[in-house]
Design a protein around this motif. Sequence first.
Motif, PDB file in Angstrom:
ATOM      1  N   THR A 102       0.850  -1.187   0.000  1.00  0.00           N
ATOM      2  CA  THR A 102       0.000   0.000   0.000  1.00  0.00           C
ATOM      3  C   THR A 102       0.887   1.240   0.000  1.00  0.00           C
ATOM      4  O   THR A 102       2.084   1.172   0.305  1.00  0.00           O
ATOM      5  CB  THR A 102      -0.906   0.026   1.249  1.00  0.00           C
ATOM      6  OG1 THR A 102      -0.079  -0.004   2.431  1.00  0.00           O
ATOM      7  CG2 THR A 102      -1.855  -1.161   1.262  1.00  0.00           C
ATOM      8  N   SER A 103       0.307   2.366  -0.337  1.00  0.00           N
ATOM      9  CA  SER A 103       1.034   3.639  -0.398  1.00  0.00           C
ATOM     10  C   SER A 103       2.316   3.503  -1.221  1.00  0.00           C
ATOM     11  O   SER A 103       3.390   3.984  -0.836  1.00  0.00           O
ATOM     12  CB  SER A 103       1.366   4.153   1.010  1.00  0.00           C
ATOM     13  OG  SER A 103       0.184   4.380   1.753  1.00  0.00           O
ATOM     14  N   LEU A 104       2.195   2.858  -2.371  1.00  0.00           N
ATOM     15  CA  LEU A 104       3.361   2.599  -3.229  1.00  0.00           C
ATOM     16  C   LEU A 104       3.711   3.837  -4.050  1.00  0.00           C
ATOM     17  O   LEU A 104       2.820   4.474  -4.625  1.00  0.00           O
ATOM     18  CB  LEU A 104       3.071   1.432  -4.168  1.00  0.00           C
ATOM     19  CG  LEU A 104       2.678   0.106  -3.506  1.00  0.00           C
ATOM     20  CD1 LEU A 104       2.248  -0.909  -4.548  1.00  0.00           C
ATOM     21  CD2 LEU A 104       3.838  -0.437  -2.685  1.00  0.00           C
ATOM     22  N   PRO A 105       4.984   4.195  -4.130  1.00  0.00           N
ATOM     23  CA  PRO A 105       5.375   5.315  -4.986  1.00  0.00           C
ATOM     24  C   PRO A 105       5.255   4.932  -6.462  1.00  0.00           C
ATOM     25  O   PRO A 105       5.317   3.743  -6.814  1.00  0.00           O
ATOM     26  CB  PRO A 105       6.832   5.571  -4.596  1.00  0.00           C
ATOM     27  CG  PRO A 105       7.318   4.254  -4.072  1.00  0.00           C
ATOM     28  CD  PRO A 105       6.128   3.602  -3.425  1.00  0.00           C
ATOM     29  N   GLN A 172      -7.685   5.590 -12.440  1.00  0.00           N
ATOM     30  CA  GLN A 172      -8.415   4.588 -13.213  1.00  0.00           C
ATOM     31  C   GLN A 172      -7.822   3.196 -13.154  1.00  0.00           C
ATOM     32  O   GLN A 172      -8.542   2.204 -13.337  1.00  0.00           O
ATOM     33  CB  GLN A 172      -8.503   5.035 -14.686  1.00  0.00           C
ATOM     34  CG  GLN A 172      -9.233   6.362 -14.869  1.00  0.00           C
ATOM     35  CD  GLN A 172      -9.211   6.807 -16.317  1.00  0.00           C
ATOM     36  OE1 GLN A 172      -9.562   6.048 -17.221  1.00  0.00           O
ATOM     37  NE2 GLN A 172      -8.773   8.031 -16.557  1.00  0.00           N
ATOM     38  N   TRP A 173      -6.529   3.104 -12.963  1.00  0.00           N
ATOM     39  CA  TRP A 173      -5.909   1.779 -12.863  1.00  0.00           C
ATOM     40  C   TRP A 173      -6.541   1.017 -11.704  1.00  0.00           C
ATOM     41  O   TRP A 173      -6.763   1.580 -10.627  1.00  0.00           O
ATOM     42  CB  TRP A 173      -4.407   1.934 -12.645  1.00  0.00           C
ATOM     43  CG  TRP A 173      -3.648   0.650 -12.628  1.00  0.00           C
ATOM     44  CD1 TRP A 173      -3.724  -0.357 -13.546  1.00  0.00           C
ATOM     45  CD2 TRP A 173      -2.698   0.223 -11.652  1.00  0.00           C
ATOM     46  NE1 TRP A 173      -2.873  -1.385 -13.200  1.00  0.00           N
ATOM     47  CE2 TRP A 173      -2.231  -1.058 -12.038  1.00  0.00           C
ATOM     48  CE3 TRP A 173      -2.184   0.800 -10.482  1.00  0.00           C
ATOM     49  CZ2 TRP A 173      -1.282  -1.768 -11.316  1.00  0.00           C
ATOM     50  CZ3 TRP A 173      -1.233   0.094  -9.755  1.00  0.00           C
ATOM     51  CH2 TRP A 173      -0.789  -1.171 -10.168  1.00  0.00           C
ATOM     52  N   PRO A 174      -6.875  -0.257 -11.887  1.00  0.00           N
ATOM     53  CA  PRO A 174      -7.527  -1.019 -10.810  1.00  0.00           C
ATOM     54  C   PRO A 174      -6.778  -0.988  -9.483  1.00  0.00           C
ATOM     55  O   PRO A 174      -7.393  -1.108  -8.425  1.00  0.00           O
ATOM     56  CB  PRO A 174      -7.596  -2.437 -11.396  1.00  0.00           C
ATOM     57  CG  PRO A 174      -7.664  -2.227 -12.875  1.00  0.00           C
ATOM     58  CD  PRO A 174      -6.808  -1.036 -13.142  1.00  0.00           C
ATOM     59  N   GLY A 175      -5.465  -0.795  -9.530  1.00  0.00           N
ATOM     60  CA  GLY A 175      -4.701  -0.760  -8.286  1.00  0.00           C
ATOM     61  C   GLY A 175      -4.395   0.640  -7.794  1.00  0.00           C
ATOM     62  O   GLY A 175      -3.518   0.825  -6.941  1.00  0.00           O
ATOM     63  N   HIS A 176      -5.143   1.645  -8.288  1.00  0.00           N
ATOM     64  CA  HIS A 176      -4.807   3.036  -7.971  1.00  0.00           C
ATOM     65  C   HIS A 176      -4.889   3.348  -6.474  1.00  0.00           C
ATOM     66  O   HIS A 176      -4.163   4.219  -5.982  1.00  0.00           O
ATOM     67  CB  HIS A 176      -5.711   3.997  -8.746  1.00  0.00           C
ATOM     68  CG  HIS A 176      -7.120   4.054  -8.263  1.00  0.00           C
ATOM     69  ND1 HIS A 176      -8.097   3.197  -8.741  1.00  0.00           N
ATOM     70  CD2 HIS A 176      -7.730   4.860  -7.351  1.00  0.00           C
ATOM     71  CE1 HIS A 176      -9.234   3.470  -8.149  1.00  0.00           C
ATOM     72  NE2 HIS A 176      -9.049   4.471  -7.297  1.00  0.00           N
ATOM     73  N   ALA A 177      -5.742   2.637  -5.759  1.00  0.00           N
ATOM     74  CA  ALA A 177      -5.868   2.897  -4.319  1.00  0.00           C
ATOM     75  C   ALA A 177      -4.606   2.505  -3.554  1.00  0.00           C
ATOM     76  O   ALA A 177      -4.407   2.941  -2.411  1.00  0.00           O
ATOM     77  CB  ALA A 177      -7.072   2.145  -3.755  1.00  0.00           C
TER      78      ALA A 177
END
Length: 360
Positions: A102-105, A172-177
């Motif tokens: 999570t919180s990936l740069p 929009q990317w499914p992993g944007h969160a």
Amino acid sequence: MHNPTSTLPATAARQSFSKKLLKWGGIVFLTLVLLAGLLVSAFYWTALRTEQPVGFQAVRAVDANGKPFGLGIWYPTTAATSASWTGSFLMQVATNGPIAGTSLPLVVISHGTGGGIPSHADLAMALAAAGYVVAAPMHSDNYLDTSSVGTPAYFTGRSQQLRSTIDFMLSQWPGHAQVDANRVGAYGFSIGAFTVLTAAGAKPDLRGLAKYCTDHSEFACDMLRQSNSFLLGTDLPAGFDHFAQDQRIKAIVVAAPGLGFTFSGKDALANVNAPLQLWQGDKDINVPDATNAKVIRDALADRVEFHSVPNAAHLSFLVPCGVLKMLPVCTDPAGFDRQQFHDTMNPLVVAFFTKQLAQP
């Protein structure tokens, strides 16, 4: 009267020839199978690998004008990896595997003229293995089609497309969160370096290109002449030199920056506030240091972390070629080891982004 026995020698000869033909045909077939197996093995053992598993997706996004473009995305994962063919080499990745963390740069990569999504795949994988999400757009001047060279799409269009890539990845990317919108970096090679710099706030002097190319011999000028670029004429369209700064970009790395001479104006780089790491090969005749990278160094002074690479040419920054070293894009100066150089450069690029994009 015909004697049937007279045909026996001829028949025996034909049968003997057929046996020899089958024998040699079998040997040739087995040899080809063996060579094919060796080639496949060579591709497999030279596939790009990382110690930590990396996921990969090939998707489509749209630019500000609604035009679709390809996007390659690398990211950390916990899934098992396998060899994936990119068109000229293999990557050991988990295709469409789940995203870990999570919180990936985020780091976006802008390729050079005639390049494409895989142009810097080894760097992308090194970043992803270190916990980054990496997105590389397929710009309109790619290895499949370079018709946009010299058109507005080659300048402002590229910068807009980089912005659209960041938009897509953050919303929009499914992993944007799982991506940290406050930690975005950008890497650019050649004209991709120009793209990254303009997205980070640089204001190039494109109106002066015609005069510059009249007075100087430069590879970029040759390309513009070959493409009959509008920039070498007098009828310049409105808005052709308008670049919107993307404040989300917090750190930039550029290698062998093309069109660096367009940043020689007093305030051309004044709005580039992001820390910058700069790479230049000292054998680069396509984008000479004196009229490109040095212009950036002189303007930004101690704000630049500069790396001069001994014996490196322009294309030395592209992904190592594995078994296909005979390709033109794999040509390096005598004695230069591209793989060894990338094994040194990639960790330094990762370390730079890690330092500059560290969480507060």
